[in-house]
Design a protein around this motif. Structure first.
Motif, PDB file in Angstrom:
ATOM      1  N   PHE A 151       0.815  -1.212   0.000  1.00 34.28           N
ATOM      2  CA  PHE A 151       0.000   0.000   0.000  1.00 34.28           C
ATOM      3  C   PHE A 151       0.852   1.267   0.000  1.00 34.28           C
ATOM      4  O   PHE A 151       2.004   1.254   0.423  1.00 34.28           O
ATOM      5  CB  PHE A 151      -0.995   0.011   1.175  1.00 34.28           C
ATOM      6  N   LYS A 152       0.231   2.327  -0.500  1.00 42.34           N
ATOM      7  CA  LYS A 152       0.858   3.656  -0.535  1.00 42.34           C
ATOM      8  C   LYS A 152       0.056   4.563   0.392  1.00 42.34           C
ATOM      9  O   LYS A 152      -1.175   4.635   0.289  1.00 42.34           O
ATOM     10  CB  LYS A 152       0.835   4.212  -1.954  1.00 42.34           C
ATOM     11  N   VAL A 153       0.732   5.244   1.300  1.00 42.22           N
ATOM     12  CA  VAL A 153       0.054   6.116   2.262  1.00 42.22           C
ATOM     13  C   VAL A 153      -0.318   7.430   1.580  1.00 42.22           C
ATOM     14  O   VAL A 153       0.529   8.114   1.011  1.00 42.22           O
ATOM     15  CB  VAL A 153       0.955   6.377   3.488  1.00 42.22           C
ATOM     16  N   MET A 154      -1.606   7.761   1.634  1.00 43.79           N
ATOM     17  CA  MET A 154      -2.105   8.987   1.011  1.00 43.79           C
ATOM     18  C   MET A 154      -2.265  10.118   2.035  1.00 43.79           C
ATOM     19  O   MET A 154      -2.066  11.277   1.720  1.00 43.79           O
ATOM     20  CB  MET A 154      -3.443   8.719   0.310  1.00 43.79           C
ATOM     21  N   SER A 155      -2.672   9.770   3.263  1.00 46.64           N
ATOM     22  CA  SER A 155      -2.793  10.766   4.338  1.00 46.64           C
ATOM     23  C   SER A 155      -2.718  10.054   5.680  1.00 46.64           C
ATOM     24  O   SER A 155      -3.077   8.879   5.789  1.00 46.64           O
ATOM     25  CB  SER A 155      -4.116  11.541   4.225  1.00 46.64           C
ATOM     26  N   VAL A 156      -2.211  10.751   6.691  1.00 43.70           N
ATOM     27  CA  VAL A 156      -2.072  10.186   8.034  1.00 43.70           C
ATOM     28  C   VAL A 156      -2.725  11.134   9.027  1.00 43.70           C
ATOM     29  O   VAL A 156      -2.474  12.343   9.011  1.00 43.70           O
ATOM     30  CB  VAL A 156      -0.583   9.983   8.405  1.00 43.70           C
ATOM     31  N   TYR A 157      -3.567  10.560   9.876  1.00 47.22           N
ATOM     32  CA  TYR A 157      -4.214  11.311  10.951  1.00 47.22           C
ATOM     33  C   TYR A 157      -3.793  10.688  12.278  1.00 47.22           C
ATOM     34  O   TYR A 157      -3.062   9.700  12.302  1.00 47.22           O
ATOM     35  CB  TYR A 157      -5.733  11.280  10.782  1.00 47.22           C
ATOM     36  N   GLU A 158      -4.272  11.244  13.367  1.00 55.39           N
ATOM     37  CA  GLU A 158      -3.854  10.761  14.685  1.00 55.39           C
ATOM     38  C   GLU A 158      -4.199   9.285  14.892  1.00 55.39           C
ATOM     39  O   GLU A 158      -3.400   8.512  15.411  1.00 55.39           O
ATOM     40  CB  GLU A 158      -4.513  11.608  15.777  1.00 55.39           C
ATOM     41  N   ASP A 159      -5.391   8.865  14.458  1.00 58.27           N
ATOM     42  CA  ASP A 159      -5.843   7.506  14.748  1.00 58.27           C
ATOM     43  C   ASP A 159      -6.051   6.629  13.511  1.00 58.27           C
ATOM     44  O   ASP A 159      -6.469   5.481  13.613  1.00 58.27           O
ATOM     45  CB  ASP A 159      -7.143   7.551  15.546  1.00 58.27           C
ATOM     46  N   ARG A 160      -5.756   7.157  12.328  1.00 63.57           N
ATOM     47  CA  ARG A 160      -5.982   6.377  11.106  1.00 63.57           C
ATOM     48  C   ARG A 160      -5.144   6.941   9.967  1.00 63.57           C
ATOM     49  O   ARG A 160      -4.591   8.030  10.067  1.00 63.57           O
ATOM     50  CB  ARG A 160      -7.462   6.383  10.723  1.00 63.57           C
ATOM     51  N   MET A 161      -5.091   6.154   8.890  1.00 62.11           N
ATOM     52  CA  MET A 161      -4.437   6.639   7.673  1.00 62.11           C
ATOM     53  C   MET A 161      -5.223   6.137   6.470  1.00 62.11           C
ATOM     54  O   MET A 161      -5.853   5.078   6.511  1.00 62.11           O
ATOM     55  CB  MET A 161      -2.985   6.193   7.606  1.00 62.11           C
ATOM     56  N   SER A 162      -5.191   6.925   5.408  1.00 62.54           N
ATOM     57  CA  SER A 162      -5.833   6.537   4.151  1.00 62.54           C
ATOM     58  C   SER A 162      -4.752   6.047   3.206  1.00 62.54           C
ATOM     59  O   SER A 162      -3.684   6.656   3.115  1.00 62.54           O
ATOM     60  CB  SER A 162      -6.554   7.732   3.529  1.00 62.54           C
ATOM     61  N   VAL A 163      -5.053   4.946   2.499  1.00 60.13           N
ATOM     62  CA  VAL A 163      -4.055   4.351   1.621  1.00 60.13           C
ATOM     63  C   VAL A 163      -4.680   3.937   0.294  1.00 60.13           C
ATOM     64  O   VAL A 163      -5.894   3.750   0.198  1.00 60.13           O
ATOM     65  CB  VAL A 163      -3.401   3.101   2.275  1.00 60.13           C
TER      66      VAL A 163
END
Length: 201
Positions: A72-84
């Motif tokens: 997977f490629k990380v698209m965005s990172v937040y405190e409790d989750r990430m979008s990939v």
């Protein structure tokens, strides 16, 4: 000495007590249960350490779990989750949007930076997905490229072999699955048909 190493050495010490063999079965059971507890605690420390791994936007990661592989490629990172964006190798499925919790999800716990080969596989699957295809899915009429030469798919054979005609060549070339990686999908038959209709219309 790290805490994990201390726990593993404590487990070994408890197992050694059992191997001496001069204790009752109840006492040996206590030693073995202590060893199991120390080993489990050392594994928890390792998992927690893995979970601390910072995920960076734009970077590629992979993990294997229960004989399943995902890149997977990380698209965005937040405190409790990430979008990939994700390619599930075992399902041959590319997903443009998926969310992983960054606390204790399998993806986070078992992931590591992707290798060059895994990144190349992801990008290839992403390219085919952008064309509306699964990885290495070719159809008659597709334009392919191999080593700077374009050709057209003229036949898909019974066992999935792809037959390609190159300009100026009398013979056609047949490709099997293990060398599909040499072929780049330039334009699908559907895209060619749509472009032709646009020109005519």
């Amino acid at each position: 000495m790290t805490e994990q190493k201390e726990l593993l050495e404590a487990a070994i010490s408890e197992i050694d007590r059992v191997l001496i063999g001069n204790k009752s079965s109840d006492v040996n059971k206590i030693y073995l249960n202590n060893a199991k507890r120390f080993i489990k605690e050392s594994m928890v420390d390792e998992v927690i350490e893995n979970q601390k791994q910072p995920f960076k936007v734009g970077e590629y990661y992979s993990f294997e779990y229960s004989d399943k592989q995902e890149v997977f490629k990380v698209m965005s990172v937040y405190e409790d989750r990430m979008s990939v964006e994700s390619y599930k190798v075992h399902f041959d499925m590319f997903s443009e949007f998926q969310t992983y919790m960054t606390g204790n999800s399998t993806a986070v716990t078992y992931s590591k930076p992707a290798t060059a080969e895994e990144i190349a596989l992801f990008k290839r699957a992403e390219h085919f997905h952008s064309k509306g295809r699964k990885l290495n899915e070719f159809k008659i009429g597709d334009i392919l490229r191999e080593k700077d030469v374009n050709g057209i798919v003229t036949e898909i054979r019974e066992y999935g072999q792809v037959v390609v005609q190159y300009p100026g060549e009398l013979l056609q070339v047949m490709y099997c699955g293990y060398i599909f990686g040499n072929l780049t999908l330039i334009m699908t038959a559907e895209e060619l048909e749509a472009a032709a209709m646009e020109v005519e219309g």
